[in-house]
Design a protein around this motif. Structure first.
Motif, PDB file in Angstrom:
ATOM      1  N   LEU A 127       1.006  -1.236  -0.048  1.00  0.00           N
ATOM      2  CA  LEU A 127      -0.158   0.021   0.093  1.00  0.00           C
ATOM      3  C   LEU A 127       0.888   1.370   0.246  1.00  0.00           C
ATOM      4  O   LEU A 127       0.490   2.221  -0.560  1.00  0.00           O
ATOM      5  CB  LEU A 127      -0.790  -0.057   1.371  1.00  0.00           C
ATOM      6  N   ARG A 128       1.962   1.161   0.657  1.00  0.00           N
ATOM      7  CA  ARG A 128       2.742   2.386   0.923  1.00  0.00           C
ATOM      8  C   ARG A 128       3.672   2.484  -0.682  1.00  0.00           C
ATOM      9  O   ARG A 128       4.071   3.513  -0.930  1.00  0.00           O
ATOM     10  CB  ARG A 128       3.735   2.090   1.973  1.00  0.00           C
ATOM     11  N   ALA A 129       3.883   1.126  -1.288  1.00  0.00           N
ATOM     12  CA  ALA A 129       4.663   1.329  -2.430  1.00  0.00           C
ATOM     13  C   ALA A 129       3.857   2.050  -3.441  1.00  0.00           C
ATOM     14  O   ALA A 129       4.393   2.780  -4.337  1.00  0.00           O
ATOM     15  CB  ALA A 129       4.963  -0.028  -2.878  1.00  0.00           C
ATOM     16  N   LEU A 156      -9.092  -0.814  -3.484  1.00  0.00           N
ATOM     17  CA  LEU A 156      -7.973  -1.369  -3.013  1.00  0.00           C
ATOM     18  C   LEU A 156      -8.482  -2.352  -1.695  1.00  0.00           C
ATOM     19  O   LEU A 156      -9.156  -1.445  -0.667  1.00  0.00           O
ATOM     20  CB  LEU A 156      -6.813  -0.408  -2.414  1.00  0.00           C
ATOM     21  N   VAL A 157      -8.371  -3.309  -1.461  1.00  0.00           N
ATOM     22  CA  VAL A 157      -8.765  -4.282  -0.467  1.00  0.00           C
ATOM     23  C   VAL A 157      -7.355  -4.651   0.250  1.00  0.00           C
ATOM     24  O   VAL A 157      -6.432  -5.506  -0.396  1.00  0.00           O
ATOM     25  CB  VAL A 157      -9.482  -5.672  -0.753  1.00  0.00           C
ATOM     26  N   ALA A 158      -7.067  -3.980   1.509  1.00  0.00           N
ATOM     27  CA  ALA A 158      -5.793  -4.258   2.123  1.00  0.00           C
ATOM     28  C   ALA A 158      -5.784  -5.590   2.864  1.00  0.00           C
ATOM     29  O   ALA A 158      -6.888  -5.668   3.460  1.00  0.00           O
ATOM     30  CB  ALA A 158      -5.417  -3.075   3.059  1.00  0.00           C
ATOM     31  N   VAL A 159      -4.737  -6.200   3.222  1.00  0.00           N
ATOM     32  CA  VAL A 159      -4.772  -7.255   4.258  1.00  0.00           C
ATOM     33  C   VAL A 159      -3.442  -7.223   5.214  1.00  0.00           C
ATOM     34  O   VAL A 159      -2.362  -6.975   4.689  1.00  0.00           O
ATOM     35  CB  VAL A 159      -4.800  -8.713   3.360  1.00  0.00           C
ATOM     36  N   GLY A 181      -4.492   3.542   6.571  1.00  0.00           N
ATOM     37  CA  GLY A 181      -5.156   4.328   5.642  1.00  0.00           C
ATOM     38  C   GLY A 181      -4.715   4.108   4.269  1.00  0.00           C
ATOM     39  O   GLY A 181      -3.746   3.225   4.004  1.00  0.00           O
ATOM     40  N   GLY A 182      -5.416   4.671   3.184  1.00  0.00           N
ATOM     41  CA  GLY A 182      -5.161   4.342   1.879  1.00  0.00           C
ATOM     42  C   GLY A 182      -5.853   3.387   1.239  1.00  0.00           C
ATOM     43  O   GLY A 182      -5.428   2.890   0.188  1.00  0.00           O
ATOM     44  N   SER A 202     -14.029  -0.446   6.788  1.00  0.00           N
ATOM     45  CA  SER A 202     -14.135   0.056   5.370  1.00  0.00           C
ATOM     46  C   SER A 202     -13.227   1.307   5.523  1.00  0.00           C
ATOM     47  O   SER A 202     -12.974   1.962   6.633  1.00  0.00           O
ATOM     48  CB  SER A 202     -15.575   0.694   5.272  1.00  0.00           C
ATOM     49  N   GLY A 203     -12.676   1.804   4.528  1.00  0.00           N
ATOM     50  CA  GLY A 203     -11.795   3.105   4.484  1.00  0.00           C
ATOM     51  C   GLY A 203     -12.171   4.039   3.652  1.00  0.00           C
ATOM     52  O   GLY A 203     -11.656   5.210   3.293  1.00  0.00           O
TER      53      GLY A 203
END
Ligand code: SF4
Ligand code: SF4
Length: 384
Positions: A127-129, A156-159, A181-182, A202-203
Motif C-alpha cells: 500500500l505504501r509502495a 484497494l482491499v488491504a490485508v 489508511g489508503g 471500510s476506508g
C-alpha cells in the motif's frame, strides 16, 4: 474516507462474496493465487482461487510455497510480482502510426480505457509502495495520464500481515505490518478455535457500500482484539531489520566504503531487484516498424538502472561498473529518494532479497555500511 468507518466480521463465504460483488460492479479483481509453484497475482473470478492453505518459505535467493494446516488465505508475504504490474505495466504501446497511399503518416494514440481494477490482498508495505509510485508517476506537474487513470479507478482491499516472511522488514521502514489508511476495505485474518474469520473495516464510501453487501458472521468483539494482537505480534517477528540509524545520512556518508567493492564482486547486474521492487519506476521507449516500413509503433517498457544502456551517452555509459550501478540503486532507494520525492524508496517488502539470484540482501549491506562507518571508514565524496 468521507463517511463513518463501518466494521464487520466475515468468513470465507464473505470473502467469496466480496469477489462476486466486485466482479458484479464491473471490476477486474486481481489477487493472490497459486500458480507455477509460486503465489502470484492474477485475475480472480472466485474466492476459491485464493491461496487457502498455502504459505511461503523465503530466504535470500530462495522462494518455496509450503502447505499450511490452518487453511489461512493470507498467511504468505510478498510474491514475485507487485501491484505495479497492473498500475504501471511492464510493456505498454503508446501510439502507432500508419503511412497512407499518399505517403502521409496517420498517428493513433493508444487510449483504450483502463480496466477498473479491484486489488484484493494488498499488504501494508505494498500500500505504501503504491503511495510512493503515486507521488512519482502522478504527483508532479507532468504526471503519467495512464497511470493516473488506472490508479483513480482502482479499489484497494488491504490485508494486514500476521505472518511476516524471513525477508520482511516493514517494521524498520515504518510501513507495516498494520495498515493506517489508503484503502477502500481492510481485512485482518484470524484462524483459531472460534473459526476462520476476517475482521473487515471500510476506508471509503465505496468500501462501506461493498461491505454492506457481504454476508456477515455474528458480531464478536474478540475477533478485532485477536486481530490487533496478531498484527502487533507480527511487528516483533520480522525476518530482517535495518540498522537503527538515519539511512539517508548513512548512504551519504558511506559513498566510498569498501563494502561497495564487496557487493560489486557478487552482483551480476541482472536487474532482478529492480524488476521485483514495487517502487522502481524507470522506463525506456522503443520504436519499432514492420517489414514494409508502413507501420510503426512506440512501446514503453520497464528499464533497469543495472542495464548499461540506462546511462548511455555519446561517450559511453555513465555508470560502467557493477560497483557504481549497485551503489546508485541502493543509495537512491535509501537516501536520495528523500531528496527527490520526500520519502524512502524502500518499503521493506524484501522482494529484492528473495529474487536476487546470488542472495544480495539490502539490509545486510546497510548493516555492513553502518559497521564500516562506525569503525571510521567509508568517508569521502561520490564519484560515478
Ligand atoms: S528495495 Fe527491496 S525491500 Fe525495498 S521496496 Fe524495493 S524490493 Fe522491497
Ligand atoms: S543485486 Fe542481485 S538482483 Fe540486483 S542486479 Fe545484482 S545480482 Fe541482480
Amino acid at each position: 474516507m468521507t463517511g463513518e468507518e463501518t466494521t464487520a466480521v466475515i468468513g470465507p463465504e464473505g470473502l467469496a462474496a466480496l469477489v462476486r460483488v466486485l466482479v458484479a460492479r464491473g471490476r477486474t479483481v486481481i489477487g493472490p493465487t497459486v500458480r507455477d509453484g509460486a503465489i502470484v497475482l492474477a485475475e480472480l473470478t472466485d474466492g476459491d482461487d485464493l491461496p487457502y492453505g498455502w504459505g511461503v518459505e523465503l530466504e535470500a535467493g530462495h522462494y518455496r510455497v509450503r502447505p499450511r494446516e490452518d487453511g489461512a488465505a493470507f498467511a504468505h508475504s510478498a510474491g514475485p510480482q507487485s501491484w505495479k504490474t497492473y498500475l504501471h505495466p511492464q510493456r505498454e504501446r503508446q501510439w502507432s502510426a500508419d503511412r497512407g497511399p499518399d505517403g502521409a503518416w496517420a498517428v493513433t494514440e493508444d487510449d483504450t480505457p483502463p480496466p477498473s481494477y479491484a486489488f484484493l490482498g494488498v499488504r501494508p508495505c505494498d500500500l505504501r509502495a503504491i503511495a510512493v509510485q503515486d507521488r512519482v508517476l502522478a504527483g508532479g506537474p507532468h504526471s503519467d495520464s495512464r497511470y493516473r487513470a488506472r490508479r483513480e479507478r482502482a479499489f484497494l482491499v488491504a490485508v494486514e500481515c500476521t505472518e511476516p516472511g524471513a525477508t520482511c522488514f516493514c517494521t524498520s521502514m515504518g510501513t507495516g505490518p498494520a495498515v493506517d489508511g489508503g484503502y477502500d476495505l481492510a481485512l485482518t485474518e484470524v484462524v483459531d478455535g472460534g473459526g476462520h474469520r476476517f475482521w473487515a473495516r471500510s476506508g471509503s464510501d465505496e468500501g462501506a457500500s461493498v461491505l454492506a453487501e457481504l454476508p456477515r458472521q455474528p458480531d464478536d468483539p474478540s475477533v478485532a482484539t485477536t486481530a490487533r494482537e496478531r498484527v502487533d505480534a507480527a511487528a516483533g517477528r520480522m525476518g530482517r531489520t535495518m540498522p537503527e540509524v538515519d539511512l539517508q545520512v548513512l548512504m551519504r556518508e558511506t559513498l566510498h566504503a569498501d563494502r561497495w567493492n564487496d557487493v560489486a564482486a557478487r552482483c551480476l547486474t541482472c536487474g532482478n531487484c529492480t524488476m521485483a521492487c514495487p517502487t522502481c519506476f524507470c522506463t525506456s521507449a522503443e520504436d519499432v516498424t514492420d517489414l514494409t516500413g508502413d507501420h510503426a509503433e512506440r512501446w514503453r517498457r520497464w528499464e533497469s538502472c543495472f542495464d548499461l544502456e540506462f546511462t548511455h551517452l555519446p561517450g559511453g555509459p555513465v555508470r560502467a561498473t557493477g560497483h557504481s550501478r549497485y551503489r546508485q540503486w541502493a543509495t537512491h532507494k535509501l537516501g536520495t529518494w528523500y531528496d527527490q520525492f520526500g520519502s524512502s524508496g524502500c518499503v521493506g517488502c524484501g522482494r529484492c532479497i528473495v529474487w536476487c539470484p546470488v542472495g544480495i540482501d539490502i539490509t545486510e549491506e546497510a548493516h555492513a555500511l553502518h559497521a564500516e562507518r562506525a569503525a571510521g571508514g567509508a568517508q569521502g565524496e561520490a564519484t560515478a
